[in-house]
Structures are given as structure tokens and as C-alpha cells.
Design a protein around this motif. Sequence first.
Motif, PDB file in Angstrom:
ATOM      1  N   VAL A  54       0.837  -1.197   0.000  1.00 35.04           N
ATOM      2  CA  VAL A  54       0.000   0.000   0.000  1.00 35.04           C
ATOM      3  C   VAL A  54       0.873   1.248   0.000  1.00 35.04           C
ATOM      4  O   VAL A  54       0.664   2.178  -0.793  1.00 35.04           O
ATOM      5  CB  VAL A  54      -0.951  -0.010   1.204  1.00 35.04           C
ATOM      6  CG1 VAL A  54      -1.734   1.308   1.272  1.00 35.04           C
ATOM      7  CG2 VAL A  54      -1.903  -1.192   1.110  1.00 35.04           C
ATOM      8  N   VAL A  55       1.869   1.293   0.878  1.00 28.56           N
ATOM      9  CA  VAL A  55       2.745   2.463   0.937  1.00 28.56           C
ATOM     10  C   VAL A  55       3.519   2.621  -0.370  1.00 28.56           C
ATOM     11  O   VAL A  55       3.688   3.735  -0.878  1.00 28.56           O
ATOM     12  CB  VAL A  55       3.708   2.365   2.130  1.00 28.56           C
ATOM     13  CG1 VAL A  55       4.702   3.527   2.118  1.00 28.56           C
ATOM     14  CG2 VAL A  55       2.935   2.356   3.438  1.00 28.56           C
ATOM     15  N   ALA A  56       3.979   1.503  -0.924  1.00 29.75           N
ATOM     16  CA  ALA A  56       4.710   1.559  -2.189  1.00 29.75           C
ATOM     17  C   ALA A  56       3.836   2.133  -3.303  1.00 29.75           C
ATOM     18  O   ALA A  56       4.325   2.850  -4.184  1.00 29.75           O
ATOM     19  CB  ALA A  56       5.218   0.174  -2.572  1.00 29.75           C
ATOM     20  N   ALA A  57       2.557   1.841  -3.265  1.00 26.69           N
ATOM     21  CA  ALA A  57       1.644   2.422  -4.253  1.00 26.69           C
ATOM     22  C   ALA A  57       1.648   3.940  -4.144  1.00 26.69           C
ATOM     23  O   ALA A  57       1.594   4.655  -5.158  1.00 26.69           O
ATOM     24  CB  ALA A  57       0.236   1.876  -4.059  1.00 26.69           C
ATOM     25  N   GLY A  58       1.698   4.446  -2.919  1.00 25.12           N
ATOM     26  CA  GLY A  58       1.757   5.892  -2.731  1.00 25.12           C
ATOM     27  C   GLY A  58       3.015   6.497  -3.334  1.00 25.12           C
ATOM     28  O   GLY A  58       2.972   7.562  -3.958  1.00 25.12           O
TER      29      GLY A  58
ATOM     30  N   CYS B 243      -2.542  12.629  -4.791  1.00 25.08           N
ATOM     31  CA  CYS B 243      -2.299  11.506  -5.710  1.00 25.08           C
ATOM     32  C   CYS B 243      -1.800  10.294  -4.941  1.00 25.08           C
ATOM     33  O   CYS B 243      -2.233   9.160  -5.185  1.00 25.08           O
ATOM     34  CB  CYS B 243      -1.279  11.905  -6.778  1.00 25.08           C
ATOM     35  SG  CYS B 243      -1.853  13.136  -7.970  1.00 25.08           S
ATOM     36  N   ALA B 244      -0.878  10.518  -4.007  1.00 26.43           N
ATOM     37  CA  ALA B 244      -0.341   9.414  -3.209  1.00 26.43           C
ATOM     38  C   ALA B 244      -1.433   8.794  -2.341  1.00 26.43           C
ATOM     39  O   ALA B 244      -1.532   7.558  -2.217  1.00 26.43           O
ATOM     40  CB  ALA B 244       0.807   9.911  -2.340  1.00 26.43           C
ATOM     41  N   VAL B 245      -2.262   9.637  -1.734  1.00 21.96           N
ATOM     42  CA  VAL B 245      -3.356   9.133  -0.890  1.00 21.96           C
ATOM     43  C   VAL B 245      -4.262   8.218  -1.702  1.00 21.96           C
ATOM     44  O   VAL B 245      -4.593   7.096  -1.289  1.00 21.96           O
ATOM     45  CB  VAL B 245      -4.154  10.301  -0.276  1.00 21.96           C
ATOM     46  CG1 VAL B 245      -5.452   9.794   0.347  1.00 21.96           C
ATOM     47  CG2 VAL B 245      -3.317  11.037   0.768  1.00 21.96           C
ATOM     48  N   GLU B 246      -4.674   8.685  -2.887  1.00 20.52           N
ATOM     49  CA  GLU B 246      -5.627   7.895  -3.673  1.00 20.52           C
ATOM     50  C   GLU B 246      -4.991   6.622  -4.212  1.00 20.52           C
ATOM     51  O   GLU B 246      -5.653   5.582  -4.283  1.00 20.52           O
ATOM     52  CB  GLU B 246      -6.197   8.731  -4.815  1.00 20.52           C
ATOM     53  CG  GLU B 246      -7.405   8.109  -5.494  1.00 20.52           C
ATOM     54  CD  GLU B 246      -8.617   7.991  -4.570  1.00 20.52           C
ATOM     55  OE1 GLU B 246      -9.555   7.247  -4.917  1.00 20.52           O
ATOM     56  OE2 GLU B 246      -8.633   8.649  -3.495  1.00 20.52           O
ATOM     57  N   ASN B 247      -3.722   6.669  -4.591  1.00 19.59           N
ATOM     58  CA  ASN B 247      -3.050   5.445  -5.029  1.00 19.59           C
ATOM     59  C   ASN B 247      -3.069   4.399  -3.921  1.00 19.59           C
ATOM     60  O   ASN B 247      -3.283   3.202  -4.161  1.00 19.59           O
ATOM     61  CB  ASN B 247      -1.605   5.749  -5.434  1.00 19.59           C
ATOM     62  CG  ASN B 247      -1.341   5.513  -6.904  1.00 19.59           C
ATOM     63  OD1 ASN B 247      -2.216   5.704  -7.742  1.00 19.59           O
ATOM     64  ND2 ASN B 247      -0.124   5.104  -7.240  1.00 19.59           N
ATOM     65  N   MET B 248      -2.851   4.845  -2.676  1.00 19.53           N
ATOM     66  CA  MET B 248      -2.857   3.906  -1.551  1.00 19.53           C
ATOM     67  C   MET B 248      -4.261   3.386  -1.275  1.00 19.53           C
ATOM     68  O   MET B 248      -4.442   2.193  -0.981  1.00 19.53           O
ATOM     69  CB  MET B 248      -2.262   4.576  -0.310  1.00 19.53           C
ATOM     70  CG  MET B 248      -0.743   4.771  -0.408  1.00 19.53           C
ATOM     71  SD  MET B 248       0.037   5.350   1.122  1.00 19.53           S
ATOM     72  CE  MET B 248      -0.363   7.096   1.055  1.00 19.53           C
ATOM     73  N   VAL B 249      -5.248   4.254  -1.377  1.00 18.20           N
ATOM     74  CA  VAL B 249      -6.637   3.824  -1.183  1.00 18.20           C
ATOM     75  C   VAL B 249      -7.011   2.776  -2.223  1.00 18.20           C
ATOM     76  O   VAL B 249      -7.638   1.749  -1.909  1.00 18.20           O
ATOM     77  CB  VAL B 249      -7.585   5.036  -1.269  1.00 18.20           C
ATOM     78  CG1 VAL B 249      -9.041   4.582  -1.371  1.00 18.20           C
ATOM     79  CG2 VAL B 249      -7.395   5.946  -0.055  1.00 18.20           C
ATOM     80  N   ILE B 250      -6.636   3.011  -3.470  1.00 20.10           N
ATOM     81  CA  ILE B 250      -6.958   2.076  -4.552  1.00 20.10           C
ATOM     82  C   ILE B 250      -6.247   0.742  -4.341  1.00 20.10           C
ATOM     83  O   ILE B 250      -6.852  -0.331  -4.489  1.00 20.10           O
ATOM     84  CB  ILE B 250      -6.563   2.700  -5.911  1.00 20.10           C
ATOM     85  CG1 ILE B 250      -7.530   3.832  -6.259  1.00 20.10           C
ATOM     86  CG2 ILE B 250      -6.549   1.650  -7.016  1.00 20.10           C
ATOM     87  CD1 ILE B 250      -7.087   4.677  -7.429  1.00 20.10           C
TER      88      ILE B 250
ATOM     89  N   ALA C 219      -8.312  -2.772  -3.583  1.00 22.51           N
ATOM     90  CA  ALA C 219      -8.195  -3.919  -4.485  1.00 22.51           C
ATOM     91  C   ALA C 219      -7.727  -5.167  -3.752  1.00 22.51           C
ATOM     92  O   ALA C 219      -8.037  -6.299  -4.155  1.00 22.51           O
ATOM     93  CB  ALA C 219      -7.235  -3.593  -5.624  1.00 22.51           C
ATOM     94  N   ALA C 220      -6.971  -4.977  -2.657  1.00 22.51           N
ATOM     95  CA  ALA C 220      -6.460  -6.105  -1.877  1.00 22.51           C
ATOM     96  C   ALA C 220      -7.424  -6.544  -0.789  1.00 22.51           C
ATOM     97  O   ALA C 220      -7.108  -7.450  -0.006  1.00 22.51           O
ATOM     98  CB  ALA C 220      -5.111  -5.741  -1.263  1.00 22.51           C
ATOM     99  N   GLY C 221      -8.598  -5.879  -0.713  1.00 21.97           N
ATOM    100  CA  GLY C 221      -9.604  -6.308   0.252  1.00 21.97           C
ATOM    101  C   GLY C 221      -9.625  -5.523   1.545  1.00 21.97           C
ATOM    102  O   GLY C 221     -10.083  -6.023   2.574  1.00 21.97           O
ATOM    103  N   SER C 222      -9.121  -4.285   1.517  1.00 21.49           N
ATOM    104  CA  SER C 222      -9.148  -3.459   2.722  1.00 21.49           C
ATOM    105  C   SER C 222      -9.867  -2.148   2.439  1.00 21.49           C
ATOM    106  O   SER C 222      -9.560  -1.466   1.453  1.00 21.49           O
ATOM    107  CB  SER C 222      -7.725  -3.146   3.209  1.00 21.49           C
ATOM    108  OG  SER C 222      -7.096  -4.308   3.697  1.00 21.49           O
TER     109      SER C 222
ATOM    110  N   ASP D 102     -11.929  -1.556  -7.399  1.00 19.97           N
ATOM    111  CA  ASP D 102     -10.829  -0.845  -8.059  1.00 19.97           C
ATOM    112  C   ASP D 102      -9.677  -1.754  -8.481  1.00 19.97           C
ATOM    113  O   ASP D 102      -8.531  -1.309  -8.594  1.00 19.97           O
ATOM    114  CB  ASP D 102     -10.279   0.266  -7.155  1.00 19.97           C
ATOM    115  CG  ASP D 102     -11.174   1.493  -7.133  1.00 19.97           C
ATOM    116  OD1 ASP D 102     -11.993   1.649  -8.061  1.00 19.97           O
ATOM    117  OD2 ASP D 102     -11.053   2.293  -6.193  1.00 19.97           O
ATOM    118  N   ARG D 103      -9.971  -3.012  -8.755  1.00 14.82           N
ATOM    119  CA  ARG D 103      -8.881  -3.924  -9.135  1.00 14.82           C
ATOM    120  C   ARG D 103      -8.232  -3.524 -10.448  1.00 14.82           C
ATOM    121  O   ARG D 103      -7.009  -3.642 -10.607  1.00 14.82           O
ATOM    122  CB  ARG D 103      -9.411  -5.357  -9.207  1.00 14.82           C
ATOM    123  CG  ARG D 103      -9.671  -5.963  -7.828  1.00 14.82           C
ATOM    124  CD  ARG D 103     -10.269  -7.336  -7.908  1.00 14.82           C
ATOM    125  NE  ARG D 103     -10.449  -7.919  -6.581  1.00 14.82           N
ATOM    126  CZ  ARG D 103     -11.196  -8.985  -6.327  1.00 14.82           C
ATOM    127  NH1 ARG D 103     -11.849  -9.579  -7.329  1.00 14.82           N
ATOM    128  NH2 ARG D 103     -11.304  -9.453  -5.100  1.00 14.82           N
TER     129      ARG D 103
END
Length: 400
Positions: free
Chosen positions: A72-76, A123-130, A134-137, A166-167
Amino acid sequence: MATNTVTDEYPEISLTRRDGLKLAALGIGSVATLGVGVGGLRAVTNGAFSAGSGDPYDLWHDWSTMSGIERVVAAGVLACNPHNTQPWRMVVHGDTIDVHSDPSRRMPLNDASGREHFAGLGCAVENMVIAARAAGSASQVTLFPDGPLSDHVARIALKKDRTGQDRDLAAAIPHRHTNRGPYTSAPVDLSGFTEQSSRVHGASVLWITDEQARQRLGRLYVEATEAITADTAQSTEAFTWFRSSRDSIDKHRDGLTLDGQGLSGLTVFAAKLLPAQSRKDGDDYWVKATREVHTATAAAYGVITVDDVTDRTAQVNGGRLLTRMHLTATTLGLGLHHMNQITERIDRDTTAGHPDVFSARWAALLGRPASTGLLSFRIGHPERTPGLSPRRSLDAVITS
């Protein structure tokens, strides 16, 4: 988005007219010949043989195999952001991620109002949310939990939720890159940008597709680019974020690079055989590319609109929507290129006390007050695959 003094965009640095003429004078055999001796040494120093590989690019390649909170953090960290400044710091406590602004990564001249800085954090926040969704959280996002003037921009609390939404957008995260190259003449079908992919409270997207409106906007982009490059202080700040050598990329792991400028593979390789460009050379090319490539091949423009572009929460939410737009474009095979020269000049003129020469024309194109047009971009069918941008490691981003 290493600490810098002053700052990805924009001058988007690339080959100058003079260097282009040099390359045109070189046959393929001559380019190959420059691959040895001094030219070969320069090619190695400038990363001609290592583009998109090594530590600064590992997250792009490794993200799909990561799991849990690290993923999740890496997505951000992989989120789009202005000038690739990567303006974030993350603090992780169990299943909670606190996102903080890093003031050292501000661009006070090119982003005088801070709209791009805080949009990049959005942008970082939404990337982490997505990624989490998608991973079920499920993600409970609280913006500015310590108040609107705080550098504590968001708190993301994760909780298991098996919906798996959002997968498609999450799958696009490691493939999303800014495409500054030419686009084809094929029209863009905007129906793929569904209500769900475009839904962020407090922000919306305005599409500009009419040919005459696109031409008018294109001319305004060129004029704004010329104004930025004519402003020595603004141009100098942007140039400090250009990473011209592989050593610079490895050291900073941020900013703009030759690989991200949308040039053909052979042109990029040949450019790395040449001496580093001056700021003026880069500015001259940027104006030329804005006129002859970026605005000339845009199939459509999108503008992220909010109620008030100076409101911090609106800036973050605008960035969250921008992320969804960019990831959706990626799933549709479209190129997307962030172009904020007009609003950068509006903010620069306002802060410096200069005459405001862009707001009225910006408002006329939007059909609404200039104070509502937060960020803008062009889209189209790309002719080339964009290069990867360097990213800082998780260890450099996560703080205690």
C-alpha cells in the motif's frame, strides 16, 4: 517525491535544436562509433545502457509481488506528482498510514500557491486507497487531522473489507507513467472515464475536446511556457530538478530525466552521448516541444476543477481525482501528460505582484472562474511507450 534547494516540470528537458542538428548529422554508424571512447564513457555516465533499471526503478518492477502494508505504501510512492518531487513522508502505525508534506520539496516559484504540491500528496493518498481496496481493505481517509495549516495531510486507516473494488485501477499502478511524447491523430473515446473512475468528493473533471477550444488552449500553453522560460528565477528553480546523469539519478531518485521526455529510443541514446545541456538549451527545447508536439498532438484536454484552488482540502481532493484519471487512462491504453504551465504562471504573477495576463483567458476557456481550474493535462493515443521515472526507496520515505 534528497533534499533540493529550488525545482518535474516543468521545464521538461530534452535535446536542443543545436543538439538535434548534431544528431541529424550523425548516421547510425556514427552513433555506433560514438559508443566507444569518450562517447562510450559519456553514455555509461549518463545511463544510456541502464535506463529503467537499478535501485531508482525497483519499485516499478517489484510492486506487483509485494503484499500487505508495504504494498500500500509503495503504491503511494509510485503515484503521479508534480515535477517528480515526491513531496511525501509516511508514518506507519499498524494498519494506519499518516501522510505528511515534506516542505523541503516545495517549489515556491513554479508552484507558488502550493496547489501542485498538495495535489501530489492527494495523488499518493488515492493510489494507496486504490491499492488497499483492491487487496480487500477498506480505507477511512481523514484529511488534515491536525488542522488545515498542518503538514499532516492525511490519515489512512485500513480495515478488512472483502469487496475488492478498483482492481483494474490497482493493476495499472506499475504501468502508469507520464507520456510526454507525440500522440496519434486518432480521436479519444471519453466514455471509458466512467462515473466511478471519476468520483472524488469536491472535485470534477472538465473535458475540452472542441477543436477550436483546443487550439486556443494550446496557444495559451505555449505563451505560458514562454513566460516561464523568460522568468530566470522560475526557470532556474525548475532546472534544479532535472537529473542529467545516472549518478544524479542514483543520488536523488527523483526529478525529471531524459528517459521521461517522450523521445524515440535512438534519440534518447544519442542524447546521452552528448554533453549535459544548459538551462537555456532545455528551455528552448521545452517551448519548441510544447508548440510542435504537446499541443499539436493533444486529442483532448482535461481540467480538474474544484470550488477554490487555494483551499488545501480541495487541492488534495483534486490530486486524488487526477490519480483516478491517470490510472483510468492507463487501463484504456491512453497517454496522459500533466500540463500546468498556465496555472503556474497565474500563481507566480499573483505572488510576485505582476500583471495577471492569464486568468481571464483561462476562465474564458473553462467557462467558469479561473479560481476553479486546479490542474490540467492532455490525453491521446501515444506513439511511444513512456520511460520510467526514478523513485525513492520505502526506507527513505517512511519515517518514525
